[in-house]
Design a protein around this motif. Sequence first.
Motif, PDB file in Angstrom:
ATOM      1  N   ALA A   1       0.816  -1.298   0.011  1.00 16.46           N
ATOM      2  CA  ALA A   1       0.066  -0.075   0.181  1.00 16.46           C
ATOM      3  C   ALA A   1       0.856   1.253  -0.032  1.00 16.46           C
ATOM      4  O   ALA A   1       2.152   1.222   0.369  1.00 16.46           O
ATOM      5  CB  ALA A   1      -0.987  -0.011   1.125  1.00 16.46           C
TER       6      ALA A   1
ATOM      7  N   GLY B   1       1.917   4.925   1.346  1.00 17.28           N
ATOM      8  CA  GLY B   1       2.159   5.601   2.553  1.00 17.28           C
ATOM      9  C   GLY B   1       3.210   5.301   3.450  1.00 17.28           C
ATOM     10  O   GLY B   1       4.556   4.502   3.182  1.00 17.28           O
TER      11      GLY B   1
ATOM     12  N   GLY C   1       2.534   1.617   7.885  1.00 14.52           N
ATOM     13  CA  GLY C   1       1.367   1.849   7.766  1.00 14.52           C
ATOM     14  C   GLY C   1       0.747   2.929   8.808  1.00 14.52           C
ATOM     15  O   GLY C   1       1.451   3.641   9.406  1.00 14.52           O
ATOM     16  N   PRO C   2      -0.440   3.613   8.608  1.00 10.79           N
ATOM     17  CA  PRO C   2      -1.522   2.661   7.805  1.00 10.79           C
ATOM     18  C   PRO C   2      -1.380   3.014   6.374  1.00 10.79           C
ATOM     19  O   PRO C   2      -1.156   4.218   6.096  1.00 10.79           O
ATOM     20  CB  PRO C   2      -3.035   3.029   8.263  1.00 10.79           C
ATOM     21  CG  PRO C   2      -2.658   4.440   8.866  1.00 10.79           C
ATOM     22  CD  PRO C   2      -1.137   4.552   9.393  1.00 10.79           C
ATOM     23  N   GLY C   3      -1.616   2.069   5.256  1.00 15.84           N
ATOM     24  CA  GLY C   3      -1.457   2.394   3.999  1.00 15.84           C
ATOM     25  C   GLY C   3      -2.806   2.702   3.347  1.00 15.84           C
ATOM     26  O   GLY C   3      -3.836   2.681   4.068  1.00 15.84           O
ATOM     27  N   ASP C   4      -2.823   3.206   2.067  1.00 18.30           N
ATOM     28  CA  ASP C   4      -3.928   3.328   1.293  1.00 18.30           C
ATOM     29  C   ASP C   4      -3.598   2.676  -0.117  1.00 18.30           C
ATOM     30  O   ASP C   4      -2.545   2.865  -0.607  1.00 18.30           O
ATOM     31  CB  ASP C   4      -4.154   4.668   1.356  1.00 18.30           C
ATOM     32  CG  ASP C   4      -5.492   5.312   0.722  1.00 18.30           C
ATOM     33  OD1 ASP C   4      -5.833   4.849  -0.287  1.00 18.30           O
ATOM     34  OD2 ASP C   4      -6.200   5.975   1.549  1.00 18.30           O
ATOM     35  N   THR C   5      -4.712   2.369  -0.823  1.00 19.30           N
ATOM     36  CA  THR C   5      -4.492   1.960  -2.149  1.00 19.30           C
ATOM     37  C   THR C   5      -4.484   3.153  -3.155  1.00 19.30           C
ATOM     38  O   THR C   5      -4.075   2.923  -4.364  1.00 19.30           O
ATOM     39  CB  THR C   5      -5.681   0.743  -2.506  1.00 19.30           C
ATOM     40  OG1 THR C   5      -6.886   1.613  -2.313  1.00 19.30           O
ATOM     41  CG2 THR C   5      -5.512  -0.257  -1.751  1.00 19.30           C
ATOM     42  N   SER C   6      -4.787   4.335  -2.792  1.00 25.41           N
ATOM     43  CA  SER C   6      -4.819   5.446  -3.627  1.00 25.41           C
ATOM     44  C   SER C   6      -3.673   6.290  -3.327  1.00 25.41           C
ATOM     45  O   SER C   6      -3.501   6.950  -2.104  1.00 25.41           O
ATOM     46  CB  SER C   6      -6.055   6.199  -3.317  1.00 25.41           C
ATOM     47  OG  SER C   6      -5.831   7.697  -4.127  1.00 25.41           O
ATOM     48  N   TRP C   7      -2.870   6.244  -4.567  1.00 22.80           N
ATOM     49  CA  TRP C   7      -1.643   7.484  -4.104  1.00 22.80           C
ATOM     50  C   TRP C   7      -1.881   8.883  -4.250  1.00 22.80           C
ATOM     51  O   TRP C   7      -1.544   9.713  -3.439  1.00 22.80           O
ATOM     52  CB  TRP C   7      -0.709   7.291  -5.496  1.00 22.80           C
ATOM     53  CG  TRP C   7       0.578   8.302  -5.355  1.00 22.80           C
ATOM     54  CD1 TRP C   7       0.907   8.729  -6.689  1.00 22.80           C
ATOM     55  CD2 TRP C   7       1.454   8.439  -4.496  1.00 22.80           C
ATOM     56  NE1 TRP C   7       1.925   9.832  -6.299  1.00 22.80           N
ATOM     57  CE2 TRP C   7       2.262   9.422  -5.071  1.00 22.80           C
ATOM     58  CE3 TRP C   7       1.640   7.973  -3.141  1.00 22.80           C
ATOM     59  CZ2 TRP C   7       3.450  10.141  -4.206  1.00 22.80           C
ATOM     60  CZ3 TRP C   7       2.689   8.734  -2.585  1.00 22.80           C
ATOM     61  CH2 TRP C   7       3.732   9.390  -3.029  1.00 22.80           C
TER      62      TRP C   7
ATOM     63  N   ARG D   1      -4.703   9.918  -2.733  1.00 21.82           N
ATOM     64  CA  ARG D   1      -5.042  10.276  -1.414  1.00 21.82           C
ATOM     65  C   ARG D   1      -3.902  10.489  -0.527  1.00 21.82           C
ATOM     66  O   ARG D   1      -3.874  11.302   0.316  1.00 21.82           O
ATOM     67  CB  ARG D   1      -5.930   9.222  -0.857  1.00 21.82           C
ATOM     68  CG  ARG D   1      -7.387   9.342  -1.471  1.00 21.82           C
ATOM     69  CD  ARG D   1      -8.328   8.438  -0.358  1.00 21.82           C
ATOM     70  NE  ARG D   1      -8.272   7.188  -0.743  1.00 21.82           N
ATOM     71  CZ  ARG D   1      -8.803   6.196  -1.301  1.00 21.82           C
ATOM     72  NH1 ARG D   1      -9.651   6.901  -2.222  1.00 21.82           N
ATOM     73  NH2 ARG D   1      -8.392   4.886  -1.447  1.00 21.82           N
ATOM     74  N   VAL D   2      -2.898   9.530  -0.777  1.00 23.19           N
ATOM     75  CA  VAL D   2      -1.709   9.585   0.014  1.00 23.19           C
ATOM     76  C   VAL D   2      -0.994  11.077  -0.023  1.00 23.19           C
ATOM     77  O   VAL D   2      -0.728  11.499   0.870  1.00 23.19           O
ATOM     78  CB  VAL D   2      -0.999   8.362  -0.087  1.00 23.19           C
ATOM     79  CG1 VAL D   2       0.425   8.645   0.661  1.00 23.19           C
ATOM     80  CG2 VAL D   2      -1.686   7.264   0.566  1.00 23.19           C
TER      81      VAL D   2
END
Length: 328
Positions: free
Chosen positions: A155, A157, A161-167, A169-170
Amino acid sequence: MESITKNRQSRDVLRAMVERAYGPGRVPGGEGWASELGHGWFNIAYRIRLRDGYEAVLKIAPPSGVEVMAYERGAMGVELAALDLIGGNTTVPVPRVDFADRSRELCDADWFFMPFVDADNLGIVGPGLPAAELAAYKEQVGAANQEINSIRGTAFGPLAGPGDTSWRRVFTGIVEDVLADGERRGVDLGRPYDTVREVLAEHAGSLDEVREPRLVEWDLWDGNVMVRDGKIACVIDHERAFFGDPLIEVGFAGTQLAAFGDPTPFMRGYGQGPLTETEVVRRRLYCLHLVLILVIETVYRGYSGTEQYDWAREQLGEVMALLGRAGR
């Protein structure tokens, strides 16, 4: 470089750290066994000679009472995790961690020891090298950076973590944290903060092209490269690593802002061809993020002069113009 984030310790505390890391039999005596390595900007680093002659480097995180920018919180833990990832998955030479202590028992911060690397700092010696020799080193930096970027994450981020699947958003969240840091301390950008937010929103669609999280160093300046006998001896200072878009690496910054130098040798070593139109937009956003930090961190570090602030403000104006917002 002088900064209020540098967490200097007494010789008694340094001896206690050596004892905890290496044992009482290796604690140095007398004088001249500790010296500060002064070219860093954030952590304090000491060169330590143990009783048996072994030479180590001690890095100590900033004091707990000093406010740092949001992305710098927990930086030493990030570095330890990045060293583990890079050391275990690439051939890029990075320091071995001799001992790490995050207990806050001997001082008010995390710290760790690593072996001293007997080599030259490329950021210091580079300007004096023949052009061809410097270019050859920068090609090696590009190749090393590409190998680091080959490490895949699950993911986008922080490493922990926490991670996100959307670059998208990150990255927009990363920039918002930087803007919030600046607003909190009243740092003058020379333009409204909301104008920067508008520019980011206008071009954020370019970020959706990035689908695969990769380990990025982000901070791989010449000053974090140690060289010896024509080769990279060690890459140091990994505390700003995260999973993101490899194009955010600082080696690509010169493709948009000339002040960051000619990126050609780096890109040649990396194996990167000309940027696409969408990649150019993303790289401009990444330059925006970088120069915002360079402006705002001057207040958090407590620099006595205005040289970096003035220079970074100029770069901010240039990148805003590239993104369609010339002037204020």
